[in-house]
Design a protein around this motif. Structure first.
Motif, PDB file in Angstrom:
ATOM      1  N   ASP A 186       2.515  12.318   4.624  1.00  0.00           N
ATOM      2  CA  ASP A 186       1.622  12.380   5.250  1.00  0.00           C
ATOM      3  C   ASP A 186       0.816  10.487   5.210  1.00  0.00           C
ATOM      4  O   ASP A 186       0.141  10.278   5.761  1.00  0.00           O
ATOM      5  CB  ASP A 186       0.583  13.003   5.277  1.00  0.00           C
ATOM      6  CG  ASP A 186       0.958  15.210   4.995  1.00  0.00           C
ATOM      7  OD1 ASP A 186       1.852  14.543   6.281  1.00  0.00           O
ATOM      8  OD2 ASP A 186       0.062  15.447   5.174  1.00  0.00           O
ATOM      9  N   ALA A 187       0.782  10.735   3.615  1.00  0.00           N
ATOM     10  CA  ALA A 187       0.503   9.263   3.226  1.00  0.00           C
ATOM     11  C   ALA A 187       1.399   8.152   3.785  1.00  0.00           C
ATOM     12  O   ALA A 187       0.347   7.058   4.302  1.00  0.00           O
ATOM     13  CB  ALA A 187       0.923   8.878   1.106  1.00  0.00           C
ATOM     14  N   ARG A 234       0.286   7.820   7.224  1.00  0.00           N
ATOM     15  CA  ARG A 234      -0.964   6.860   7.998  1.00  0.00           C
ATOM     16  C   ARG A 234      -1.034   5.830   7.888  1.00  0.00           C
ATOM     17  O   ARG A 234      -1.703   4.766   8.129  1.00  0.00           O
ATOM     18  CB  ARG A 234      -2.045   7.007   6.659  1.00  0.00           C
ATOM     19  CG  ARG A 234      -2.347   9.432   7.174  1.00  0.00           C
ATOM     20  CD  ARG A 234      -3.972   9.572   6.160  1.00  0.00           C
ATOM     21  NE  ARG A 234      -3.540   9.507   4.884  1.00  0.00           N
ATOM     22  CZ  ARG A 234      -3.105  10.998   3.591  1.00  0.00           C
ATOM     23  NH1 ARG A 234      -2.976  12.000   4.392  1.00  0.00           N
ATOM     24  NH2 ARG A 234      -2.624  10.036   3.148  1.00  0.00           N
ATOM     25  N   THR A 235      -0.125   4.808   6.919  1.00  0.00           N
ATOM     26  CA  THR A 235       0.364   4.059   6.354  1.00  0.00           C
ATOM     27  C   THR A 235       0.420   2.969   7.748  1.00  0.00           C
ATOM     28  O   THR A 235       0.302   1.713   8.028  1.00  0.00           O
ATOM     29  CB  THR A 235       0.619   2.655   5.359  1.00  0.00           C
ATOM     30  OG1 THR A 235       0.194   3.905   3.975  1.00  0.00           O
ATOM     31  CG2 THR A 235       0.896   2.304   5.383  1.00  0.00           C
ATOM     32  N   PRO A 280       3.103   5.867  -2.665  1.00  0.00           N
ATOM     33  CA  PRO A 280       3.893   7.291  -1.988  1.00  0.00           C
ATOM     34  C   PRO A 280       5.729   7.392  -1.190  1.00  0.00           C
ATOM     35  O   PRO A 280       5.804   8.313  -1.073  1.00  0.00           O
ATOM     36  CB  PRO A 280       2.989   7.342  -0.499  1.00  0.00           C
ATOM     37  CG  PRO A 280       2.342   5.534  -0.706  1.00  0.00           C
ATOM     38  CD  PRO A 280       1.741   5.101  -1.389  1.00  0.00           C
ATOM     39  N   HIS A 305       0.447  -1.364  -0.683  1.00  0.00           N
ATOM     40  CA  HIS A 305       0.084   0.227   0.241  1.00  0.00           C
ATOM     41  C   HIS A 305       0.284   1.362  -0.378  1.00  0.00           C
ATOM     42  O   HIS A 305       0.626   2.380  -0.610  1.00  0.00           O
ATOM     43  CB  HIS A 305      -0.901   0.127   1.066  1.00  0.00           C
ATOM     44  CG  HIS A 305      -1.969   1.501   1.365  1.00  0.00           C
ATOM     45  ND1 HIS A 305      -1.946   2.218   2.445  1.00  0.00           N
ATOM     46  CD2 HIS A 305      -3.306   1.008   0.536  1.00  0.00           C
ATOM     47  CE1 HIS A 305      -3.206   2.962   1.484  1.00  0.00           C
ATOM     48  NE2 HIS A 305      -3.915   2.319   1.199  1.00  0.00           N
ATOM     49  N   ALA A 306       1.605   1.143   0.733  1.00  0.00           N
ATOM     50  CA  ALA A 306       2.897   2.379   0.857  1.00  0.00           C
ATOM     51  C   ALA A 306       4.165   2.385   0.147  1.00  0.00           C
ATOM     52  O   ALA A 306       4.728   3.452   0.073  1.00  0.00           O
ATOM     53  CB  ALA A 306       3.804   2.477   1.895  1.00  0.00           C
ATOM     54  N   ASN A 350       2.361  15.912   1.413  1.00  0.00           N
ATOM     55  CA  ASN A 350       1.943  15.077   1.106  1.00  0.00           C
ATOM     56  C   ASN A 350       1.969  13.413   0.731  1.00  0.00           C
ATOM     57  O   ASN A 350       1.280  12.163   1.503  1.00  0.00           O
ATOM     58  CB  ASN A 350       1.197  14.893  -0.713  1.00  0.00           C
ATOM     59  CG  ASN A 350       0.278  16.067  -0.205  1.00  0.00           C
ATOM     60  OD1 ASN A 350       0.426  17.137   0.620  1.00  0.00           O
ATOM     61  ND2 ASN A 350      -0.057  17.284  -1.108  1.00  0.00           N
ATOM     62  N   ALA A 351       2.653  12.996   0.091  1.00  0.00           N
ATOM     63  CA  ALA A 351       3.709  11.641   0.368  1.00  0.00           C
ATOM     64  C   ALA A 351       4.117  11.420   1.787  1.00  0.00           C
ATOM     65  O   ALA A 351       3.991  10.051   2.331  1.00  0.00           O
ATOM     66  CB  ALA A 351       4.545  11.662  -0.209  1.00  0.00           C
TER      67      ALA A 351
END
Length: 563
Positions: free
Chosen positions: A244-245, A248-249, A194, A190-191, A241-242
Motif C-alpha cells: 500500500d505504501a 501510494r508513492t 517500504p 521516499h519508497a 501494508n508495504a
C-alpha cells in the motif's frame, strides 16, 4: 562506499554480458520514444497545415500531402517495430545476465563453509537465487533503459523546440530534466523503506508458509498450528501494508508528473501563442510545438515503478554484491596428477564459524595415492572436519592444504524433484546415458531401474520420494562413481542402513575405488577393516597413525562397533 562497490560489481556483470544487446535495447527504447514524439508532432502539423491549405483552391492544389502522410506512416511503422524490438532485446539481454548471475552465485556457494551456512538458513540463501535476482531485473529494465530514453527525449524535444525559439527549447529541456528526473528520485528515496519492508515481509511469508506445509505434524503435536497460521497472517499484513505504501508513492509520482505535464503544456501554449501573435510562427508550427511538449513528458512515466522499487533493487544489490566482489574463500591447493602424493596437510588449524573451540589443531598428514585410510574417534573428535578441510568445504585458518580433486560422500543424500537423469547429471553434466546406466549398475540399482517404465526419465518426488533410504544412498554412490575423482572422502557412508544393504554398499565401494585414494570416517568395524592405515583422532588432533598388521591396528578395530 560498500553500496557503491556492490552496485559497481552488479553493473559490471550487466556490462560484461551481452553489451551489444544492452546498448541496442536502450537505443531501441529511445527510438520508440522519439518516433512517438515525432509522429504526434508531425500529425498535428499536418492536420493544421491541411486545414489552412484547404481555405483556398490555390493553396489546396499547391499543398503536398504525400510527403507528410508518408512520414506519418513511416513513423507509425517504425515506432511499432522499435517497440517490439526493444521488448525482445532488453528482456533477452536481462534474462541472459540474470541466468549468469544465478550460476555465479550458485558456484559461489560451493566454497568453504557455504554448505553449513545453507543448512543453517536454507530459506534465506534460496531467496538469494530467486527474490533478490528477480529484483535486479528492475535495474536495467525499469531504471537504466527508461532513464536513458527519458533523458534523450527531453534533450531532443528541447532541440526541436529550439528551432522554433531558443529560449523555449532550453526552458523545456531544463524543466523536463529537473522535474522528470527529480520527482522519480524523490519517490525512490521516499519508497526505499517500504520497499525494503516488502522484501523482508515476502521472505518471512514464504519461509513461514513452507514451515507450515512441511511441519504440520510437529506443529499439531506441539499445539502451535494456530500460532503458525497467525504468524503467516501477520507477515501477510505487513506485506500488504508495504504494498500500500509503495502504491501510494507510485500514485503520487503519477499525479506529480501529470501536474508537471499540464504546467509545461500551459507554458508552451502561452509562449507559442505569443510567438504566433507576433507573426514569428504559424498555426501548424504552433500545433507541432504543443504536441511535442505534450508527448515529451510521457517517457518519464516509465520511471515510476522503477523508482518505487529501487529500494528493493538496492537491497538485492547489497546482498548479492559481495559474492561478485570476490569475497570468497580460496580453494585448496591442487597436487599434480602425476605426483605420488594424494593428500598433504601441514600444520592445519581450522575452526567452524561461530565456534569457540578449534575443529582441527595443528594437523599434519601425508597420504599416498591409492592408500585407504580409516578415520576413527569419538563423535566431535574432528573426523568430519578433517574431511571437510580436504574437500575444501572448511577453510583452514592456519597451515597448508593440498589435495588431488576430491569428492565428499556424506551421510546426507540430497535428491531433487527432478528426473533420475538430472539427479545423476549433478555429478557429471557431460555423462551420457551409457555412463549413467553403468554407474547405477555399479551402485546396485540395475534391477530397480529395470522396474521403472520411464528408466532414466523417471521423476523423483521432493527429497527423493519414491526411493527408500537404501536406494537413495545407492543413488548417491552412483554419483560418486560417475564423478570419477581420484580421491573419495566418505563420511560414515553406511550409517543408518540395514546390515545387508550396508555390506553391499561397502563391497561395491571397495570394488569401484580400486586405484583411488579412499578416506572413510567411521564408527563401524566393517567400514574400517579394509583400510591400509587407521588414524585415531581426539580433540581435533591425530593421536595415532597405525598400519595394517600391527597390534595397535587390531586394537583400534576392536574398539569400533561390530555392525
Amino acid at each position: 562506499m560498500t553500496r557503491s562497490r556492490n552496485l559497481r560489481a552488479v553493473a559490471a556483470l550487466f556490462w560484461a554480458g551481452n553489451r551489444n544487446k544492452l546498448l541496442a535495447g536502450a537505443l531501441l527504447s529511445l527510438a520508440t520514444v522519439l518516433c512517438g514524439i515525432a509522429l504526434l508532432g508531425l500529425s498535428g502539423w499536418f492536420i493544421a497545415a491541411t486545414a489552412i491549405a484547404g481555405l483556398s483552391v490555390a493553396t489546396a492544389l499547391a499543398f503536398d500531402v504525400f510527403a507528410p502522410s508518408a512520414g506519418i506512416r513511416f513513423l507509425a511503422l517504425a515506432r511499432t517495430a522499435s517497440r517490439y524490438g526493444e521488448r525482445i532485446v532488453t528482456h533477452d539481454a536481462t534474462l541472459e545476465v540474470l541466468a549468469e548471475l544465478r550460476e555465479r552465485l550458485f558456484r559461489g556457494w560451493a566454497v568453504a563453509g557455504a554448505a553449513r551456512a545453507m543448512m543453517a538458513r536454507p530459506a534465506r540463501l534460496l531467496f538469494r537465487l530467486t527474490i533478490d535476482i528477480d529484483a535486479l531485473d528492475s535495474l536495467y529494465l525499469r531504471v537504466m533503459v527508461p532513464l536513458f530514453s527519458a533523458a534523450g527525449a527531453a534533450l531532443v524535444a528541447g532541440l526541436a523546440l529550439g528551432f522554433i525559439n531558443v529560449r523555449l527549447g532550453l526552458g523545456v529541456a531544463l524543466f523536463l530534466l529537473a522535474v522528470g528526473l527529480g520527482v522519480p528520485a524523490f519517490a525512490a528515496r521516499h519508497a526505499e523503506r517500504p520497499a525494503r519492508r516488502r522484501a523482508h515481509a515476502l521472505e518471512v511469508l514464504r519461509a513461514r508458509s513452507i514451515d507450515l506445509v512441511r511441519g504440520q505434524g510437529e506443529l499439531v503435536m506441539a499445539g502451535r498450528l494456530d500460532a503458525q497460521s497467525m504468524s503467516i497472517a501477520e507477515a501477510d499484513a505487513r506485506l500488504a501494508n508495504a504494498d500500500d505504501a509503495m502504491n501510494r508513492t507510485e500514485t503520487g509520482v503519477s499525479v506529480a508528473l501529470g501536474v508537471a505535464g499540464a504546467v509545461l503544456l500551459a507554458a508552451v501554449l502561452l509562449v507559442v501563442a505569443t510567438l504566433a501573435e507576433a507573426g514569428q510562427i504559424g498555426a501548424p508550427v504552433a500545433a507541432l510545438a504543443l504536441l511535442v511538449a505534450l508527448t515529451a513528458t510521457e517517457p518519464f512515466a516509465a520511471l515510476r515503478r522503477g523508482a518505487v522499487e529501487l529500494g528493493r533493487t538496492l537491497m538485492a544489490v547489497r546482498r548479492v554484491g559481495p559474492r561478485l566482489n570476490g569475497e570468497e574463500s580460496a580453494p585448496a591447493n591442487k597436487i599434480p596428477q602425476d605426483a605420488g602424493i594424494a593428500i598433504r596437510l601441514e600444520g592445519v588449524t581450522a575452526r567452524h564459524a561461530g565456534a569457540a573451540e578449534v575443529a582441527l589443531a595443528d594437523v599434519s598428514l601425508c597420504i599416498e595415492r591409492g592408500e585407504r585410510i580409516a578415520l576413527v574417534g569419538q563423535s566431535g573428535a574432528g573426523k568430519s572436519s578433517l574431511l571437510s578441510v580436504i574437500a575444501g568445504e572448511l577453510a583452514a585458518d592456519q597451515g597448508d592444504v593440498a589435495s588431488l580433486p576430491a569428492t565428499l560422500f556424506t551421510q546426507r543424500t540430497e535428491l531433487f524433484h527432478d528426473t533420475l537423469r538430472s539427479n545423476l547429471a549433478l555429478s557429471n553434466p557431460a555423462a551420457d546415458d551409457d555412463a549413467m546406466l553403468a554407474a547405477l549398475g555399479a551402485a546396485g540399482l540395475s534391477r530397480h531401474l529395470a522396474s521403472l517404465s520411464a528408466g532414466l526419465d523417471t521423476w523423483l518426488g521432493e527429497g527423493g520420494a519414491g526411493f527408500s533410504s537404501g536406494q537413495a544412498r545407492r543413488l548417491a554412490m552412483a554419483r560418486l562413481v560417475l564423478r570419477d575423482a581420484p580421491v573419495w572422502l566418505l563420511d560414515e557412508p553406511t550409517e543408518g542402513l540395514d546390515r545387508e544393504t550396508a555390506n553391499d554398499v561397502i563391497a561395491r565401494v571397495a570394488n569401484y575405488a580400486s586405484g583411488k585414494t579412499l578416506m572413510v570416517s567411521t564408527h563401524i568395524r566393517r567400514e574400517a577393516e579394509g583400510a591400509d592405515r587407521i588414524l585415531h583422532m581426539n580433540n581435533g588432533r591425530i593421536v595415532a597413525d597405525v598400519r595394517r598388521g600391527t597390534a595397535d591396528y587390531e586394537s583400534l578395530l576392536d574398539g569400533l562397533r561390530p555392525d
